[in-house]
Design a protein around this motif. Structure first.
Motif, short mmCIF file in Angstrom:
data_model
loop_
_atom_site.label_atom_id
_atom_site.label_comp_id
_atom_site.label_asym_id
_atom_site.label_seq_id
_atom_site.Cartn_x
_atom_site.Cartn_y
_atom_site.Cartn_z
N ASN A 3 68.60 10.92 26.88
CA ASN A 3 68.36 12.14 27.36
C ASN A 3 69.99 12.35 27.89
O ASN A 3 70.21 11.65 28.66
N ASN A 7 59.97 20.72 38.55
CA ASN A 7 60.01 21.55 37.61
C ASN A 7 58.45 21.30 37.02
O ASN A 7 57.69 20.51 37.23
N PRO A 8 58.41 22.41 36.37
CA PRO A 8 56.88 22.63 35.84
C PRO A 8 56.64 21.85 34.46
O PRO A 8 57.45 21.61 33.47
N GLU A 57 61.06 19.70 25.69
CA GLU A 57 61.71 20.14 27.14
C GLU A 57 61.94 21.75 27.08
O GLU A 57 62.56 22.43 26.46
N1 LIG Z 1 64.10 20.45 30.82
C1 LIG Z 1 63.69 20.52 32.00
C2 LIG Z 1 64.96 19.97 32.91
C3 LIG Z 1 65.46 18.62 32.67
C4 LIG Z 1 64.41 17.55 32.92
C5 LIG Z 1 64.58 16.15 31.92
N2 LIG Z 1 65.81 16.20 31.06
C6 LIG Z 1 64.37 15.17 32.84
O1 LIG Z 1 64.91 14.07 32.60
O2 LIG Z 1 63.70 15.28 33.79
C7 LIG Z 1 63.34 21.95 32.84
O3 LIG Z 1 63.69 22.80 32.39
O4 LIG Z 1 62.51 21.63 33.86
#
Ligand SMILES: N[C@H](CCC[C@H](N)C(=O)O)C(=O)O
Length: 287
Positions: free
Chosen positions: A19, A165-166, A216
Motif C-alpha cells: 500500500n 475512517n468508515p 479502498e
Molecule cells: N482509503 C482510506 C484511507 C487509506 C486507508 C488505508 N490505506 C490504510 O492503510 O488504512 C479511506 O478513504 O478511508
C-alpha cells in the motif's frame, strides 16, 4: 506554488505491505496541494503513482493531548482528504523514530493523536478506539451496524464500523469467490454512506488468523489496508468469529492486530522506504 529548489520538491516513496505513498515534508516549507495536483501525482502512468499522498506539517494543536511530533495530512489518490491511514501512519512513525532517535512517536491525524513505537513485527501504532454507532461511520440514518440489511453480489449482512475512517466488512463463507472490484466499486458510494466507504472481504481462517481483501475509498483495490485490517479483527470478534488478536493476511503481506482491554486497536507491521525523489510542482511545471 514554487518548488523548494530548482530541481523540484523532495519526496519519499514509501509503502506498508505494498500500500504505497508519496510523502512530502512540509514542516519547514509549507505545501498546499489541490485535489487536481494530488490526482496528477498519484497517477501511475503520468505521475509518480500512489494509493495515498501524505504531507507532514507542524503539529497544529500542540495543547490538544500534548504536542505531537507532527500533523499528518492524508489524501487518497482521487484527491479526497481522509482522517486515517494505518499503513501510512506506520511509515510516518518510522521516519520520526529514525529522525529523533527516540523509541516513541506521537502523530496527530484528523482522527486523533496516535502513538507509535517499534515491536517484533516492525512498527506498532495505537490506532485508537473503534466506532460502532451509526453516526461514527457516518451512516445516513440509524441502523444496526453489526449486521446491515444490505445485499450485493450474493453477499449480505455486512458489519460497518469506524477506525477513524468508515469500513464495511463482508465475512465470506468457505471458498466463495467474490468479485472484489465489482462489489467494492458498487458499494463505495452506496447512499447509506454519505462520505463513501472502504469495502473489505474477510475470510476467517482461524480465530487468530484472517485474510482480507479491500476495495479502498478513493483509491480502489490496494495490496493492503491497515485500518481495514484493524476493522476486520474488531468486526470478526464482535460477530464471534475471532479472538482479540489475529494475524491479518492481505495480498501485500501480513499485519498483526490486537484489540486490547482498554478498547484500543494496536496494529503492527512493516514500513518500507522505496526511494527518494524530487518532483516539479505542479506536475510538469518548473525546471
Ligand atoms: N482509503 C482510506 C484511507 C487509506 C486507508 C488505508 N490505506 C490504510 O492503510 O488504512 C479511506 O478513504 O478511508
Amino acid at each position: 506554488m514554487t518548488n523548494a529548489s530548482p530541481h523540484g520538491r523532495p519526496f519519499i516513496k514509501m509503502h506498508g505491505l505494498g500500500n504505497d505513498f508519496i510523502v512530502f515534508d512540509a514542516r519547514e516549507i509549507p505545501l498546499a496541494l489541490t485535489d487536481d495536483v494530488v490526482c496528477a501525482l498519484a497517477d501511475r502512468q503520468t505521475g509518480i503513482g500512489c494509493d495515498q499522498l501524505i504531507v507532514l506539517h507542524p503539529d497544529k494543536k500542540p495543547d490538544a493531548g500534548g504536542p505531537a511530533d507532527l500533523f499528518m495530512e492524508i489524501r487518497n489518490a482521487d484527491g479526497s482528504t481522509v482522517a486515517a491511514c494505518g499503513n501510512a501512519t506506520r511509515c510516518v512513525a518510522r521516519l520520526i523514530l529514525e529522525e529523533t532517535g527516540r523509541d516513541r512517536a506521537l502523530i496527530r491525524t484528523r482522527a486523533g493523536l496516535l502513538a507509535a513505537d517499534r515491536d517484533a513485527f516492525g512498527i506498532r501504532v495505537d490506532m485508537g478506539r473503534p466506532g460502532f454507532h451509526w453516526q461514527d461511520l457516518p451512516l445516513s440514518h440509524e441502523m444496526d451496524t453489526l449486521m446491515l440489511d444490505l445485499h450485493e453480489g450474493g453477499l449480505s449482512q455486512p458489519t460497518a464500523l469506524s477506525m477513524g475512517n468508515p469500513h464495511l466488512l463482508f465475512f465470506l463463507e468457505g471458498g466463495l469467490d467474490v468479485d472484489v472490484r465489482a462489489i467494492g466499486s458498487t458499494l463505495e458510494h452506496h447512499p447509506w454512506f454519505p462520505e463513501a466507504v472502504n469495502v473489505s472481504f474477510v475470510r476467517v481462517l482461524a480465530p487468530d488468523h484472517l485474510s482480507v481483501a479491500t476495495w479502498e475509498r478513493g483509491a480502489g483495490l490496494t495490496r493492503a489496508c491497515g485500518t481495514a485490517a484493524c476493522a476486520s479483527l474488531v468486526g470478526a470478534h464482535r460477530r464471534g468469529y475471532a479472538g482479540r488478536a489475529a494475524q491479518i493476511d492481505m495480498s501485500g503481506g501480513a499485519l498483526h492486530i490486537l484489540w486490547d482491554d482498554a478498547d484500543h486497536v494496536l496494529m503492527s507491521g512493516d514500513a518500507e522506504i522505496a526511494f527518494h525523489g524530487r518532483v516539479a510542482l505542479p506536475l510538469g511545471h518548473g525546471a
